[in-house]
Design a protein around this motif. Structure first.
Motif, PDB file in Angstrom:
ATOM      1  N   THR A 112     -14.441  -1.414  18.735  1.00 43.79           N
ATOM      2  CA  THR A 112     -15.247  -1.055  17.552  1.00 43.79           C
ATOM      3  C   THR A 112     -14.370  -0.725  16.344  1.00 43.79           C
ATOM      4  O   THR A 112     -14.881  -0.587  15.239  1.00 43.79           O
ATOM      5  CB  THR A 112     -16.163   0.150  17.857  1.00 43.79           C
ATOM      6  N   TRP A 113     -13.084  -0.597  16.537  1.00 47.51           N
ATOM      7  CA  TRP A 113     -12.198  -0.214  15.439  1.00 47.51           C
ATOM      8  C   TRP A 113     -12.200  -1.216  14.288  1.00 47.51           C
ATOM      9  O   TRP A 113     -12.188  -0.823  13.127  1.00 47.51           O
ATOM     10  CB  TRP A 113     -10.784   0.031  15.940  1.00 47.51           C
ATOM     11  N   PRO A 114     -12.183  -2.532  14.535  1.00 49.14           N
ATOM     12  CA  PRO A 114     -12.202  -3.461  13.401  1.00 49.14           C
ATOM     13  C   PRO A 114     -13.404  -3.247  12.465  1.00 49.14           C
ATOM     14  O   PRO A 114     -13.267  -3.306  11.240  1.00 49.14           O
ATOM     15  CB  PRO A 114     -12.242  -4.847  14.060  1.00 49.14           C
ATOM     16  N   ALA A 115     -14.579  -2.980  13.040  1.00 48.67           N
ATOM     17  CA  ALA A 115     -15.765  -2.719  12.198  1.00 48.67           C
ATOM     18  C   ALA A 115     -15.576  -1.444  11.380  1.00 48.67           C
ATOM     19  O   ALA A 115     -15.944  -1.391  10.194  1.00 48.67           O
ATOM     20  CB  ALA A 115     -17.015  -2.622  13.070  1.00 48.67           C
ATOM     21  N   TYR A 116     -14.984  -0.425  12.007  1.00 55.87           N
ATOM     22  CA  TYR A 116     -14.704   0.820  11.288  1.00 55.87           C
ATOM     23  C   TYR A 116     -13.760   0.560  10.110  1.00 55.87           C
ATOM     24  O   TYR A 116     -13.995   1.013   8.993  1.00 55.87           O
ATOM     25  CB  TYR A 116     -14.101   1.857  12.241  1.00 55.87           C
ATOM     26  N   PHE A 117     -12.696  -0.191  10.363  1.00 56.04           N
ATOM     27  CA  PHE A 117     -11.723  -0.458   9.306  1.00 56.04           C
ATOM     28  C   PHE A 117     -12.312  -1.334   8.204  1.00 56.04           C
ATOM     29  O   PHE A 117     -11.982  -1.172   7.029  1.00 56.04           O
ATOM     30  CB  PHE A 117     -10.439  -1.065   9.882  1.00 56.04           C
ATOM     31  N   GLU A 118     -13.217  -2.250   8.549  1.00 54.54           N
ATOM     32  CA  GLU A 118     -13.907  -3.044   7.515  1.00 54.54           C
ATOM     33  C   GLU A 118     -14.738  -2.138   6.616  1.00 54.54           C
ATOM     34  O   GLU A 118     -14.736  -2.295   5.385  1.00 54.54           O
ATOM     35  CB  GLU A 118     -14.805  -4.095   8.160  1.00 54.54           C
ATOM     36  N   LYS A 119     -15.464  -1.198   7.211  1.00 50.68           N
ATOM     37  CA  LYS A 119     -16.260  -0.252   6.421  1.00 50.68           C
ATOM     38  C   LYS A 119     -15.363   0.614   5.542  1.00 50.68           C
ATOM     39  O   LYS A 119     -15.679   0.872   4.385  1.00 50.68           O
ATOM     40  CB  LYS A 119     -17.115   0.631   7.336  1.00 50.68           C
ATOM     41  N   MET A 120     -14.234   1.044   6.094  1.00 45.57           N
ATOM     42  CA  MET A 120     -13.313   1.872   5.308  1.00 45.57           C
ATOM     43  C   MET A 120     -12.725   1.064   4.156  1.00 45.57           C
ATOM     44  O   MET A 120     -12.596   1.567   3.037  1.00 45.57           O
ATOM     45  CB  MET A 120     -12.208   2.428   6.210  1.00 45.57           C
ATOM     46  N   ASP A 121     -12.382  -0.198   4.406  1.00 42.18           N
ATOM     47  CA  ASP A 121     -11.877  -1.057   3.326  1.00 42.18           C
ATOM     48  C   ASP A 121     -12.924  -1.222   2.227  1.00 42.18           C
ATOM     49  O   ASP A 121     -12.603  -1.181   1.040  1.00 42.18           O
ATOM     50  CB  ASP A 121     -11.477  -2.436   3.870  1.00 42.18           C
ATOM     51  N   ALA A 122     -14.194  -1.416   2.612  1.00 38.61           N
ATOM     52  CA  ALA A 122     -15.270  -1.559   1.626  1.00 38.61           C
ATOM     53  C   ALA A 122     -15.435  -0.265   0.823  1.00 38.61           C
ATOM     54  O   ALA A 122     -15.629  -0.296  -0.400  1.00 38.61           O
ATOM     55  CB  ALA A 122     -16.585  -1.930   2.315  1.00 38.61           C
ATOM     56  N   LEU A 123     -15.344   0.880   1.509  1.00 40.53           N
ATOM     57  CA  LEU A 123     -15.455   2.166   0.821  1.00 40.53           C
ATOM     58  C   LEU A 123     -14.304   2.348  -0.171  1.00 40.53           C
ATOM     59  O   LEU A 123     -14.514   2.735  -1.325  1.00 40.53           O
ATOM     60  CB  LEU A 123     -15.463   3.310   1.835  1.00 40.53           C
ATOM     61  N   LEU A 124     -13.093   2.047   0.261  1.00 38.54           N
ATOM     62  CA  LEU A 124     -11.937   2.186  -0.634  1.00 38.54           C
ATOM     63  C   LEU A 124     -12.042   1.243  -1.834  1.00 38.54           C
ATOM     64  O   LEU A 124     -11.695   1.619  -2.965  1.00 38.54           O
ATOM     65  CB  LEU A 124     -10.637   1.957   0.129  1.00 38.54           C
ATOM     66  N   ALA A 125     -12.560   0.041  -1.626  1.00 36.15           N
ATOM     67  CA  ALA A 125     -12.755  -0.895  -2.749  1.00 36.15           C
ATOM     68  C   ALA A 125     -13.774  -0.332  -3.735  1.00 36.15           C
ATOM     69  O   ALA A 125     -13.593  -0.424  -4.957  1.00 36.15           O
ATOM     70  CB  ALA A 125     -13.197  -2.260  -2.223  1.00 36.15           C
TER      71      ALA A 125
END
Length: 193
Positions: free
Chosen positions: A19-32
């Motif tokens: 599940t980590w890749p989905a978490y990191f995608e969400k974090m990348d979207a938040l940081l953007a």
């Protein structure tokens, strides 16, 4: 909220490593999104220094502006609305903001859950209020104490000294229309300096 900025804290990514890749995608979207909205991103150590360092000095107003709505939900960022709603400020050149919060019944109007970056020692809480004559508005700064304002006719700026203990870095702040007069109470231009 920390010195008028949003703090998002995340830690301990646990669970299935799949599940980590989905978490990191969400974090990348938040940081953007944060970068797009020009919201500073700081490390935990940097925020810790801002919020908890000894002898914190206040360099400006730490209350979030009522006319800032970066997430576009129609409510000012940082405020939890209870019995209040945002509305345009009447055309009065003396008012500091383009937006105000208005309540039409007594009780808690709104709160800021975790106002951060409070200075140590003496500070001044101020706000602009309008409502029925002799209406009482109480402001509870949890961990610091209450402040009460008795309203005069029309829009007026109200100020009160407060003393922030050294061990208080964040506080919940509640604005409460305490008296039972009928009418509308409006608030804008809240400042802690």
């Amino acid at each position: 909220m920390a010195i008028n900025k949003v703090v998002i804290v995340g830690s301990h990514v646990l669970g299935d490593p799949k599940t980590w890749p989905a978490y990191f995608e969400k974090m990348d979207a938040l940081l953007a999104w944060l970068q797009e909205k020009n919201i500073p991103v700081k490390s935990h150590a940097e925020w810790s220094d801002i919020l908890y360092r000894s002898g914190k000095q206040l360099t400006g107003n730490i209350f979030p502006a009522m006319d800032r709505d970066l997430d576009g939900d129609g409510k000012p960022d940082g405020y939890e609305l209870v019995n209040a709603a945002p509305s345009a400020t009447p055309s009065d050149a003396s008012l500091p903001e383009k937006q105000m919060l208005t309540a039409n019944k007594p009780g808690v109007m709104f709160r800021v859950q975790a106002l951060g970056g409070l200075p140590d020692g003496e500070a001044e809480l101020s706000c602009w209020l309008s409502g029925p004559l002799d209406t009482t508005v109480n402001v509870m700064v949890h961990g610091v104490g209450p402040v009460s304002f008795k309203l005069k006719e029309g829009w007026n700026q109200y100020t009160a000294p407060i003393t922030v203990p050294a061990n208080v870095a964040t506080a919940r702040v509640d604005f409460n229309w305490a008296s039972k007069q009928e009418g509308v109470v409006s608030v804008c231009g809240i400042a802690l300096k």
